[in-house]
Design a protein around this motif. Structure first.
Motif, mmCIF file in Angstrom:
data_model
loop_
_atom_site.group_PDB
_atom_site.id
_atom_site.type_symbol
_atom_site.label_atom_id
_atom_site.label_comp_id
_atom_site.label_asym_id
_atom_site.label_seq_id
_atom_site.Cartn_x
_atom_site.Cartn_y
_atom_site.Cartn_z
ATOM 1 N N CYS A 124 -2.127 2.867 5.651
ATOM 2 C CA CYS A 124 -1.629 2.808 4.476
ATOM 3 C C CYS A 124 0.152 1.798 5.474
ATOM 4 C CB CYS A 124 -0.339 3.738 4.079
ATOM 5 S SG CYS A 124 0.075 3.706 3.217
ATOM 6 N N PRO A 125 0.347 0.618 4.958
ATOM 7 C CA PRO A 125 1.770 0.351 5.605
ATOM 8 C C PRO A 125 3.000 0.588 4.677
ATOM 9 C CG PRO A 125 0.070 -1.468 4.218
ATOM 10 C CD PRO A 125 -0.443 0.004 4.231
ATOM 11 N N THR A 126 3.288 0.953 3.538
ATOM 12 C CA THR A 126 3.820 1.147 2.321
ATOM 13 C C THR A 126 4.206 2.484 2.212
ATOM 14 O OG1 THR A 126 2.696 1.799 0.219
ATOM 15 C CG2 THR A 126 4.125 -0.434 1.065
ATOM 16 N N GLY A 127 3.063 3.361 3.469
ATOM 17 C CA GLY A 127 3.484 4.901 2.694
ATOM 18 C C GLY A 127 3.795 5.409 1.975
ATOM 19 N N ALA A 128 2.581 4.586 1.243
ATOM 20 C CA ALA A 128 2.202 5.238 -0.538
ATOM 21 C C ALA A 128 1.290 6.855 -0.370
ATOM 22 C CB ALA A 128 1.850 4.633 -0.728
ATOM 23 N N SER A 129 -0.341 6.325 0.899
ATOM 24 C CA SER A 129 -0.623 7.142 1.492
ATOM 25 C C SER A 129 -0.239 8.536 2.328
ATOM 26 C CB SER A 129 -1.974 6.743 2.075
ATOM 27 O OG SER A 129 -3.011 6.552 1.367
ATOM 28 N N TYR A 130 0.035 9.997 1.264
ATOM 29 C CA TYR A 130 1.032 11.075 2.185
ATOM 30 C C TYR A 130 0.329 11.748 2.405
ATOM 31 C CZ TYR A 130 2.970 12.497 -1.916
ATOM 32 O OH TYR A 130 2.969 13.075 -2.975
ATOM 33 N N VAL A 134 -2.312 18.575 2.058
ATOM 34 C CA VAL A 134 -3.297 17.591 0.495
ATOM 35 C C VAL A 134 -2.685 16.244 0.608
ATOM 36 C CG1 VAL A 134 -3.779 17.003 -1.550
ATOM 37 C CG2 VAL A 134 -3.405 19.674 -1.126
ATOM 38 N N VAL A 135 -4.111 15.248 0.742
ATOM 39 C CA VAL A 135 -3.405 13.761 0.655
ATOM 40 C C VAL A 135 -3.244 13.681 -0.128
ATOM 41 C CG1 VAL A 135 -4.101 11.531 2.192
ATOM 42 C CG2 VAL A 135 -4.598 14.177 3.172
ATOM 43 N N LEU A 136 -2.195 12.890 -0.715
ATOM 44 C CA LEU A 136 -2.200 12.104 -2.349
ATOM 45 C C LEU A 136 -1.441 10.866 -1.849
ATOM 46 C CD1 LEU A 136 -0.402 15.080 -3.814
ATOM 47 C CD2 LEU A 136 -2.240 14.207 -3.624
ATOM 48 N N ILE A 137 -1.516 9.596 -3.384
ATOM 49 C CA ILE A 137 -1.034 8.418 -2.867
ATOM 50 C C ILE A 137 -0.017 8.611 -3.642
ATOM 51 C CG2 ILE A 137 -1.541 6.477 -3.803
ATOM 52 C CD1 ILE A 137 -4.823 7.313 -3.584
ATOM 53 N N ASN A 138 1.047 7.722 -3.423
ATOM 54 C CA ASN A 138 2.030 7.973 -3.884
ATOM 55 C C ASN A 138 2.299 6.422 -4.645
ATOM 56 O OD1 ASN A 138 4.316 6.549 -5.765
ATOM 57 N ND2 ASN A 138 6.261 7.990 -3.762
#
Lengths: 188, 310
Positions: free
Chosen positions: A80-86, A92-96
């Motif tokens: 993920c380039p923008t660090g939205a997936s963290y 727990v893997v989440l999306i911002n």
């Protein structure tokens, strides 16, 4: 440290689809998005695949589950380039969604096909282990809905939890890929 | 599709827009280094101007395709300025390389287009050009790494892919040069005598790079045929599956064999500059560009994720 994980028992799964329905209801995903003929290309956060295995007299139906494996080393977060997936502290893997640009790099990269592009969000979507419920001490919607107790959720690091016992009997579907999943499967 | 306990999911998220972006990245990335070569070797301002403009326009077009392919194009700036920027991602590294390359190819083009009254006018392109050349090659290589970093698709996750993309980018960059530069050189004062020589040089290199590309493509598909299920299915779909018409007709025949016939059979034999030679060069260039784009498209569409259920 809390480390959330799940065991899916394929021995007891009856393929009723309550987990899929409960997930869709809880997370406001419309069920009609599921296209049965292309069900592997997930339109939902979780789904299952009906496979008939073996030949008579040893034939059986198996329901393989699709769900985010909540990897310890998630490829989606790596790319993920923008660090939205963290990945949260409890694994727990989440999306911002504030950071997501919708490039779909994560969707292409997931070795388990667990992400799909949500038309309304205009971004990828995936299983969150119902993080909003878990934080309030509830179980994920699919776990609560399962009539045969085939999805078991809990803390993998807690030696007294059911999930940490069952984990030893289960397999991780992902050993060759080295992603170290936190969803384990008890084979049929 | 179910096979041996493995589910195959065809990559359907990235399509022709991303293929166009990868194609333009390779083309624009390697157009400027060629221009820089002619600057260093013979201080050829016309070639430098043509090359840097091809690079500049190509890369901006590529960036445009990339942005409109995003599901949330209004947030594209986050790829450069996200507070949680992930430097491990090839997309982040690539976005920076491409953005810098856009700036530097523009800067490199500047003195050749606008007359800058400066005594240091020869030093400036040498320095800027060196940086731009590095960034250009990095851009072309990155288009391969962008796909190569995807572990789920084993067909892409091979070391040969960046090499193939660089060679394909080189042939595309050269052919667009061969189409444009002789005409421009003929029109430029004092450079007419170079036109035929430079065209022959570029076209010879272009023909070799096309042959190398064909060889690499053969190695790539052959190794894929001996790879795991995902690779095999991808190679099968390219060689005799649903992508075969695109591959055999557009990539192999139109994009490689016909241009090779045109180059070796006609343009490389003519040592003098003529209108027919230019026309044939333009036709060959268009065919090579079609083949180069289709190659990216075919490779993108052949990507298949294999999901083992247990």
């Amino acid at each position: 440290m809390t480390r959330y994980g799940m065991v899916i028992n394929l021995k007891t799964c009856i393929g009723c689809g309550a987990c899929v329905a409960a997930c869709s209801e809880e997370n406001s995903i419309i069920l009609s998005m599921i296209k049965r003929e292309a069900k592997v290309q997930l339109g939902t956060r979780t789904d299952f695949e009906v496979v008939e295995e073996g030949t008579f007299p040893n034939a059986m139906r198996v329901y393989y589950h699709h769900i985010c494996m909540q990897c310890e080393r998630p490829p989606c977060v790596e790319v993920c380039p923008t660090g939205a997936s963290y990945i949260t502290k409890d694994g727990v893997v989440l999306i911002n969604y504030n950071y997501c640009i919708g490039c779909r790099y994560c969707v292409v990269t997931c070795p388990y096909g667990a992400r799909y592009v949500n038309k309304w969000l205009k971004a990828p979507d995936k299983c969150t282990f119902c993080y909003h419920r878990v934080k309030e001490g509830l179980l994920p919607a699919c776990v609560e809905a399962c009539p045969t107790h085939s999805r078991i959720f809990g803390d993998l690091d807690n030696p007294n939890s059911e999930v940490s016992h069952l984990m030893l009997k289960a397999v991780s579907p992902n050993q060759p890929k080295g992603t170290e999943t936190k969803v384990f499967i008890i084979p049929p | 599709m179910m096979e041996n306990g493995i589910i195959l999911v065809w990559q359907h998220w990235w399509g022709s827009l991303i293929a166009g972006y990868l194609f333009l990245g390779g083309l624009a990335g390697l157009a400027l280094p060629i221009a820089y070569y002619y600057w260093i070797k013979e201080r050829n301002k016309v070639m430098s101007a043509v090359g840097s403009l091809i690079a500049f326009i190509g890369i901006i077009l590529g960036l445009f395709l990339l942005v409109i392919d995003l599901k949330r194009p209004e947030k594209a700036y986050l790829a450069l300025a996200s507070p949680a920027l992930n430097w491990k991602s090839w997309m982040t590294i690539g976005t920076y390389i491409i953005s810098l390359y856009t700036i530097f190819s523009g800067l490199y083009a500047l003195p050749f287009i606008v007359k800058v009254p400066s005594p240091r006018v020869t030093k400036y392109p040498t320095v800027i050009g060196a940086i731009a050349t590095f960034l250009g090659v990095a851009t072309a290589v990155y288009t391969g790494f962008l796909l190569g970093a995807i572990k789920s698709i084993t067909f892409w996750n091979t070391p040969i892919l960046p090499v193939l993309f660089v060679v394909s980018g080189l042939s595309a960059g050269l052919c667009i040069y061969c189409a444009v530069s002789p005409a421009v050189l003929r029109l430029s004062k004092g450079f007419e005598k170079h036109a035929a020589r430079i065209r022959l040089q570029l076209q010879r290199l272009d023909a070799y790079s096309l042959m190398t590309e064909l060889f690499l493509l053969f190695v790539y598909l052959d190794t894929a045929m001996w790879g795991d299920t995902g690779m095999k299915e991808a190679a099968k779909s390219i060689l005799y599956g649903n992508l075969a018409p695109y591959f055999w007709i557009l990539v192999v025949v139109v994009g490689t064999i016909i241009p090779l016939i045109l180059l070796f059979g006609y343009t490389l034999r003519i040592k003098e500059e003529s209108k027919t030679a230019i026309a044939i060069s333009v036709i060959a260039a268009i065919l090579i560009l079609i083949g180069s784009f289709t190659l990216r498209y075919v490779i993108l569409k052949a990507g298949v994720i294999q999901i083992s259920l247990i």
